[in-house]
Design an enzyme around this catalytic site. Structure first.
Site, PDB file in Angstrom:
ATOM      1  N   ARG A   1     -25.242  -0.754   6.739  1.00 29.78           N
ATOM      2  CA  ARG A   1     -25.022  -2.198   6.571  1.00 29.78           C
ATOM      3  C   ARG A   1     -25.599  -3.020   7.736  1.00 29.78           C
ATOM      4  NH1 ARG A   1     -20.376  -3.855   3.291  1.00 29.78           N
ATOM      5  NH2 ARG A   1     -21.083  -3.101   1.278  1.00 29.78           N
TER       6      ARG A   1
ATOM      7  N   GLU B   1     -19.723  -4.220   9.781  1.00 26.90           N
ATOM      8  CA  GLU B   1     -20.578  -3.387  10.621  1.00 26.90           C
ATOM      9  C   GLU B   1     -21.705  -4.190  11.268  1.00 26.90           C
ATOM     10  OE1 GLU B   1     -19.522  -2.648   7.535  1.00 26.90           O
ATOM     11  OE2 GLU B   1     -18.304  -0.850   7.812  1.00 26.90           O
TER      12      GLU B   1
ATOM     13  N   LYS C   1       0.843  -1.196   0.000  1.00 27.27           N
ATOM     14  CA  LYS C   1       0.000   0.000   0.000  1.00 27.27           C
ATOM     15  C   LYS C   1       0.879   1.248   0.000  1.00 27.27           C
ATOM     16  CE  LYS C   1      -4.442   1.237   1.759  1.00 27.27           C
ATOM     17  NZ  LYS C   1      -5.607   0.737   2.454  1.00 27.27           N
TER      18      LYS C   1
HETATM   19  C1  LIG Z   1     -18.837  -0.966   4.385  1.00 23.38           C
HETATM   20  C2  LIG Z   1     -17.593  -0.138   4.483  1.00 23.38           C
HETATM   21  N1  LIG Z   1     -17.008   0.053   5.676  1.00 23.38           N
HETATM   22  C3  LIG Z   1     -15.887   0.809   5.771  1.00 23.38           C
HETATM   23  C4  LIG Z   1     -15.335   1.377   4.668  1.00 23.38           C
HETATM   24  C5  LIG Z   1     -14.127   2.289   4.779  1.00 23.38           C
HETATM   25  N2  LIG Z   1     -13.011   1.747   4.006  1.00 23.38           N
HETATM   26  C6  LIG Z   1     -12.685   2.217   2.800  1.00 23.38           C
HETATM   27  S1  LIG Z   1     -11.402   1.426   2.128  1.00 23.38           S
HETATM   28  C7  LIG Z   1     -11.225   0.459   3.479  1.00 23.38           C
HETATM   29  C8  LIG Z   1     -10.125  -0.539   3.544  1.00 23.38           C
HETATM   30  C9  LIG Z   1     -10.213  -1.500   2.420  1.00 23.38           C
HETATM   31  O1  LIG Z   1      -9.126  -2.372   2.510  1.00 23.38           O
HETATM   32  P1  LIG Z   1      -8.798  -3.275   1.269  1.00 23.38           P
HETATM   33  O2  LIG Z   1     -10.034  -3.892   0.745  1.00 23.38           O
HETATM   34  O3  LIG Z   1      -7.705  -4.189   1.668  1.00 23.38           O
HETATM   35  O4  LIG Z   1      -8.285  -2.257   0.170  1.00 23.38           O
HETATM   36  P2  LIG Z   1      -6.972  -1.338   0.228  1.00 23.38           P
HETATM   37  O5  LIG Z   1      -7.418   0.011   0.654  1.00 23.38           O
HETATM   38  O6  LIG Z   1      -6.008  -1.947   1.193  1.00 23.38           O
HETATM   39  O7  LIG Z   1      -6.476  -1.359  -1.165  1.00 23.38           O
HETATM   40  C10 LIG Z   1     -12.182   0.762   4.443  1.00 23.38           C
HETATM   41  C11 LIG Z   1     -12.288   0.109   5.749  1.00 23.38           C
HETATM   42  C12 LIG Z   1     -15.994   1.165   3.445  1.00 23.38           C
HETATM   43  N3  LIG Z   1     -15.555   1.717   2.312  1.00 23.38           N
HETATM   44  N4  LIG Z   1     -17.097   0.406   3.373  1.00 23.38           N
END
Ligand SMILES: Cc1ncc(C[n+]2csc(CCOP(=O)(O)OP(=O)(O)O)c2C)c(N)n1
Length: 644
Positions: free
Chosen positions: A396, A368, A282
């Site tokens: 959610r 959630e 990342k």
């Molecule tokens: C339902 C929901 N909860 C929380 C989030 C906030 N959020 C956005 S990106 C993320 C992390 C995602 O991690 P990953 O799928 O590994 O993707 P990366 O950012 O590491 O590429 C979170 C928790 C969201 N977008 N949707």
């Protein structure tokens, strides 16, 4: 000319000699760092998939092939390669391109998102649609390891895995959600990624099978394959996915673009559900040092050379910070208090509590619904859970709120950050629906503080309330310390320490200003613009009452009864959708109790909202001081024209 200057669409990427792809990726990386330094945005997530997005662009034929990016926050390279490089500087700006993918922005954005965990299901839907229509194209879902903490991802996998349909899942594994990823799946993936035994064993088995093949022929070949399969099931990576019905490939280096192209080309030839496990870093190439990885998941404008944030505007702290600090202070007084977050310790401000009370802090992943039912379980045992989740993501968990918490009258405290207009994250992240959805939950106390001190007072009230669930909403904004009386507690702009704040008396409103021409019933952060509107109206001779309706449910009957005695016009001011909002809730109650009183809901009309600064979004729906004053003026004129 740079390579990037010659890229106007996917055909240009495909036409590039393979050996130039690493140079293209280097240019893309620099372009992203430069552009996002002034727009702000999800730079870390996007930098991690520069090579992956480029390889997908080379190997697949979008828009015929469908590529579904989970969340869509990591897809800046995809935007750039699909003809949006020129518009990249408008990213997340009013009128500009979105920070996420949108079907109405490009034919290459096959599925809109913003919330995590939807890619697997959406891609499977597209694969089934393709088969139903007799079409032939590929469907690719790109899913992060963070999204693998979402239950929804497994629902999709479970459905897709044994379907035998053609579906390619690319697991983008960077070990990070926004914060370091959590849970059993995360541990499993990192074992797969780092355990050299797995990789060595796999290579050995391949060699052995081929040797036996060459020496003896097919009978032994089949036998050897079966031995390989059983051994694989014992120790090799991906066994979990294989059991779910997906052929597993990887792990592969997600920053070697040519190797990625090779892997994807091979996998493209195969059939059935299959998964490529890609290891990425990342924020790769971002100028900040390693320990700051969480901070550049998404970042406000920064210096492109150093990665350091540009100096932020002064003024009072954000609501998030007030909440986080207060929670940590209250943690010391309440040993029974635990805090739950769904993958957002820093976003919700609860990281402060986490540092102080690590054993009483639970990051459950992007889950959630689970967070809510987990809290319900804790509450049955006398623990006091505070669930801190953004308004938009708590959508959610609606069934869990009603079925697991409310029906059982469990005292779970929900703290909803980013309630109301949310700013540049745009339509998928709007916190406009929580007033409507919380008011409908039986036994739910619904509150919104007008200022920082009241947020602390409501938290104290919530912790003392044992009769059922309690929710507190506050926006993504700066919190006035003590509205209307900055000198009373602390310095202006500085919220008082939690110990100095008294609990808000349960179910009470507060009359902030008295008038007779109309009453403004303001919700939470809308008290401030309502008071400013009242000042402006007073200068024109219109005297309005302003009430801080910090409890939306239950309402303060005593104050409400007095209001309907003295006013013909009540106007609710709410930073939420008017459909089934606070105004609708009050209107329904007063329709029979006080039929002569007109209740008007002044809030966000029933439509979607584009990305723009929060102040602009509020202004656009009349929730600025001027907008509120204009609405009162117009209504007052209408009322004056009616026979008395
Ligand atoms: C339902 C929901 N909860 C929380 C989030 C906030 N959020 C956005 S990106 C993320 C992390 C995602 O991690 P990953 O799928 O590994 O993707 P990366 O950012 O590491 O590429 C979170 C928790 C969201 N977008 N949707």
């Amino acid at each position: 000319m740079t390579l990037l200057a010659g890229i106007h669409g996917l055909a240009d990427v495909k036409a590039l000699p393979r050996e130039r792809l690493p140079d293209l990726c280097a240019e893309i990386r620099q372009r992203l760092i430069d552009v996002v330094s002034s727009t702000g945005g999800h730079i870390g997530a996007s930098l991690g998939v520069v090579e992956l997005a480029t390889a997908i662009a080379v190997v697949f034929d979008s828009p015929t092939d469908k590529v579904v990016w989970d969340v869509g926050h990591q897809a800046y390279t995809w935007k750039l390669l699909t003809g949006r490089n020129d518009r990249l500087p408008t990213l997340r700006q009013a009128g500009g391109i979105s920070g996420f993918l949108r079907r109405d922005e490009s034919p290459h954005d096959h599925f809109g998102a913003g919330h995590a965990g939807t890619a697997m299901s959406a891609a499977f839907g597209m694969a089934v649609a393709r088969d139903l229509k007799g079409e032939r194209h590929h469907v690719v879902a790109v899913v992060g390891d963070g999204a693998m903490t979402c239950g929804l991802s497994y629902e999709g996998l479970n459905n897709a895995g044994h379907s035998n349909r053609d579906l390619i899942v690319v697991l983008n594994d960077n070990g990070m959600s926004i914060a370091p990823n959590v849970g059993a799946m995360s541990r499993y993936l990192s074992n797969v990624a780092v355990n050299p035994l797995y990789n060595r064993l796999r290579e050995e088995m391949k060699r052995l099978t081929h040797r036996v093949d060459a020496m003896v022929g097919h009978g032994v070949q089949d036998f050897a394959r079966r031995v390989e399969e059983s051994l694989k099931n014992l120790v090799l990576p991906g066994v979990l996915f294989q059991e779910l019905g997906l052929r597993y490939f990887g792990p592969v280096d997600g920053h070697d673009v040519r190797a990625l192209v090779d892997s994807l080309e091979k996998i493209r030839q195969l059939k059935g559900p299959r998964l490529l496990h890609v290891l990425t870093q990342k924020g790769k190439g971002f100028p900040l040092e390693e320990p700051d990885r969480e901070k550049f998941h998404a970042r406000a404008p920064y210096d492109p050379a150093t990665g350091e944030l540009k100096a932020a505007a002064g003024g009072p702290p954000q609501w998030t910070k007030v909440f986080g600090d207060a929670l940590a202070q209250l943690g010391a007084e309440h040993p029974e208090l635990v805090v739950i977050t769904a993958a957002m310790p820093s976003g919700t401000g609860t990281g402060v509590f986490q540092k102080q009370f690590p054993d009483r802090f639970f990051d459950v992943g992007i889950a959630e619904g689970h967070a809510t039912t987990f809290a319900a379980g804790l509450a049955t045992q006398g623990i006091r859970p505070v669930v801190a989740i953004y308004s938009t993501f708590l959508q959610r968990a609606y069934d869990n709120i009603i079925h697991d918490v409310a029906i059982q009258k469990l005292p779970v405290v929900f703290c909803l950050d980013r309630a109301g207009m949310v700013g540049d994250d745009g339509q998928t992240h709007m916190g406009l629906y929580d007033i409507a959805y919380m008011l409908a939950v039986p036994g739910m106390t619904v509150t919104a503080p007008k200022d920082a001190a009241e947020l602390i007072g409501l938290l104290k009230c919530a912790l003392a309330w044992k009769e059922g669930p309690f929710s507190i909403r506050y926006p993504r904004d700066k919190a006035p310390a003590v509205l209307g009386a900055p000198a009373v507690l602390g310095a202006p702009g500085v919220p008082p320490p939690a110990a100095e704040v008294r609990a808000v008396p349960y179910g009470t409103w507060e009359v902030l200003r008295r008038g007779r021409d109309a009453a403004l019933l303001a919700v939470g952060a809308m008290c401030e613009p309502a008071l400013q509107a009242a000042d402006a109206l007073a200068r024109e001779g219109l005297e309005v009452t302003v009430v801080n309706c910090r409890f939306l449910k239950p309402v303060d009957r005593t104050v409400l009864d007095a209001l309907v005695r003295d006013h013909r016009l009540l106007l609710t001011i709410e930073d939420g959708v008017v459909t089934n909002g606070f105004g609708a809730y009050l209107g329904e109650q007063l329709a029979t109790a006080a039929p002569a009183v007109r209740v008007v809901a002044h809030g966000a009309p029933d439509r979607t909202y584009e990305h723009a600064p929060r102040a602009k979004q509020l202004e656009a729906v009349g929730l600025s001081p001027a907008g509120i004053a204009a609405r009162v003026r117009a209504l007052h004129t209408e009322e004056a024209a009616l026979p008395s």
